[in-house]
Design a protein around this motif. Structure first.
Motif, PDB file in Angstrom:
ATOM      1  N   ILE A 187       0.845  -1.193   0.000  1.00  0.00           N
ATOM      2  CA  ILE A 187       0.000   0.000   0.000  1.00  0.00           C
ATOM      3  C   ILE A 187       0.881   1.243   0.000  1.00  0.00           C
ATOM      4  O   ILE A 187       2.052   1.184   0.366  1.00  0.00           O
ATOM      5  CB  ILE A 187      -0.967   0.044   1.209  1.00  0.00           C
ATOM      6  CG1 ILE A 187      -0.186   0.049   2.524  1.00  0.00           C
ATOM      7  CG2 ILE A 187      -1.945  -1.115   1.162  1.00  0.00           C
ATOM      8  CD1 ILE A 187      -1.065   0.232   3.757  1.00  0.00           C
ATOM      9  N   LYS A 188       0.312   2.360  -0.405  1.00  0.00           N
ATOM     10  CA  LYS A 188       1.066   3.609  -0.460  1.00  0.00           C
ATOM     11  C   LYS A 188       1.118   4.257   0.916  1.00  0.00           C
ATOM     12  O   LYS A 188       0.197   4.129   1.720  1.00  0.00           O
ATOM     13  CB  LYS A 188       0.424   4.573  -1.468  1.00  0.00           C
ATOM     14  CG  LYS A 188       0.537   4.106  -2.916  1.00  0.00           C
ATOM     15  CD  LYS A 188      -0.074   5.125  -3.857  1.00  0.00           C
ATOM     16  CE  LYS A 188       0.062   4.675  -5.312  1.00  0.00           C
ATOM     17  NZ  LYS A 188      -0.524   5.656  -6.244  1.00  0.00           N
ATOM     18  N   SER A 189       2.207   4.969   1.156  1.00  0.00           N
ATOM     19  CA  SER A 189       2.360   5.683   2.418  1.00  0.00           C
ATOM     20  C   SER A 189       3.228   6.914   2.200  1.00  0.00           C
ATOM     21  O   SER A 189       3.908   7.046   1.176  1.00  0.00           O
ATOM     22  CB  SER A 189       3.001   4.771   3.472  1.00  0.00           C
ATOM     23  OG  SER A 189       4.307   4.390   3.071  1.00  0.00           O
ATOM     24  N   GLN A 190       3.186   7.808   3.162  1.00  0.00           N
ATOM     25  CA  GLN A 190       4.059   8.980   3.162  1.00  0.00           C
ATOM     26  C   GLN A 190       5.076   8.812   4.288  1.00  0.00           C
ATOM     27  O   GLN A 190       4.814   8.141   5.277  1.00  0.00           O
ATOM     28  CB  GLN A 190       3.254  10.273   3.365  1.00  0.00           C
ATOM     29  CG  GLN A 190       2.430  10.683   2.162  1.00  0.00           C
ATOM     30  CD  GLN A 190       1.170   9.856   1.991  1.00  0.00           C
ATOM     31  OE1 GLN A 190       0.440   9.638   2.945  1.00  0.00           O
ATOM     32  NE2 GLN A 190       0.920   9.387   0.782  1.00  0.00           N
ATOM     33  N   GLY A 191       6.217   9.452   4.119  1.00  0.00           N
ATOM     34  CA  GLY A 191       7.283   9.308   5.100  1.00  0.00           C
ATOM     35  C   GLY A 191       8.410   8.490   4.505  1.00  0.00           C
ATOM     36  O   GLY A 191       8.435   8.214   3.307  1.00  0.00           O
ATOM     37  N   THR A 192       9.349   8.108   5.346  1.00  0.00           N
ATOM     38  CA  THR A 192      10.496   7.344   4.864  1.00  0.00           C
ATOM     39  C   THR A 192      10.530   5.958   5.489  1.00  0.00           C
ATOM     40  O   THR A 192      10.169   5.779   6.650  1.00  0.00           O
ATOM     41  CB  THR A 192      11.820   8.067   5.154  1.00  0.00           C
ATOM     42  OG1 THR A 192      11.881   8.409   6.541  1.00  0.00           O
ATOM     43  CG2 THR A 192      11.951   9.322   4.327  1.00  0.00           C
TER      44      THR A 192
END
Length: 236
Positions: free
Chosen positions: A57-62
């Motif tokens: 799934i897509k996510s934000q951050g590192t």
């Protein structure tokens, strides 16, 4: 040769499903050759975290794996780099035999015969049932097959999502002994478990999530004696 202190870490990881903010600014650290567990109630964001790390799934951050940011990388390439997710619900191929399931787990390996025998040594019951269809196995045997299939790609980090779900206590005990054995061989493990007592008992470090946020973290031996943890997750 420099030994990595951490095999994986996340910084400010955020996961959303439409307007639902499932995981909020999550930072995790997974040392090499350790067992780290994430505990929390249903909907806390545990499975979403594993799915984001695996690229499902897509996510934000590192998301740093061996010092490289892999967020945005395809799940196929993440698997090739050495991260394997054994998902909740096992998700084996029910119409394929045990051996065929294992072969599919080694889809980017050229020589897998030796690895199959290693899986049979680790899970003797799979050797007995190697010609049996996956869908005819018991729940515990299917979980063993799911883990063995994941190990066929020779991962550096094994992520397990609710491996004890729906299994009898004796089978759960056997599975957790296998998890400890894998870790003693040097495999790094990130474990998501609702059975908090078992998870804390075998892990080195733990994170507690509530409503997508990290509310507590620390060495597992310390958290297992924490009064809040006892009341909320250990039924004490």
């Amino acid at each position: 040769m420099i030994t990595l202190i951490e095999i994986l870490s996340t910084e400010n990881l955020n996961i959303s499903y439409g307007i639902i903010h499932a995981v909020k600014n999550l930072t995790l650290h997974i040392p090499v050759a350790s067992i780290v567990t994430i505990i929390g109630s249903n909907g806390a964001g545990k499975s979403s975290t594993l799915n984001a790390i695996s690229g499902a799934i897509k996510s934000q951050g590192t998301i740093f794996f061996e010092n490289s940011n892999i967020n945005g990388t395809s799940s196929y390439k993440i698997n090739q780099k050495g991260i394997v997710l054994v998902p909740e619900g096992r998700k084996i191929f029910p119409n394929l035999t045990v051996k065929e399931n294992l072969i599919l787990g080694a889809y980017h390996q050229k020589n897998y015969t030796q690895d199959i025998h290693k899986m049979y040594d680790l899970f003797p019951r799979l050797r007995e049932r190697q010609k049996q269809l996956g869908g005819t196995l018991s729940g515990g045997e299917q979980q063993m097959l799911a883990i063995a299939r994941g190990l066929m790609s020779d991962p550096k980090l094994l992520m397990l999502d609710e491996p004890s779900l729906g299994l009898a206590p004796l089978i759960v005990k056997e599975l957790f002994e296998i998890i400890k054995t894998l870790n003693k061989r040097g495999l790094s493990i990130l474990l998501v478990e609702q059975n908090a007592l078992n998870a804390l008992a075998i892990s080195d470090y733990a994170y507690v999530l509530e409503n997508g946020e990290k509310v507590l973290e620390g060495p597992s031996k310390k958290l297992i004696s924490d009064e809040k943890i006892k009341k909320a997750y250990l039924g004490m």
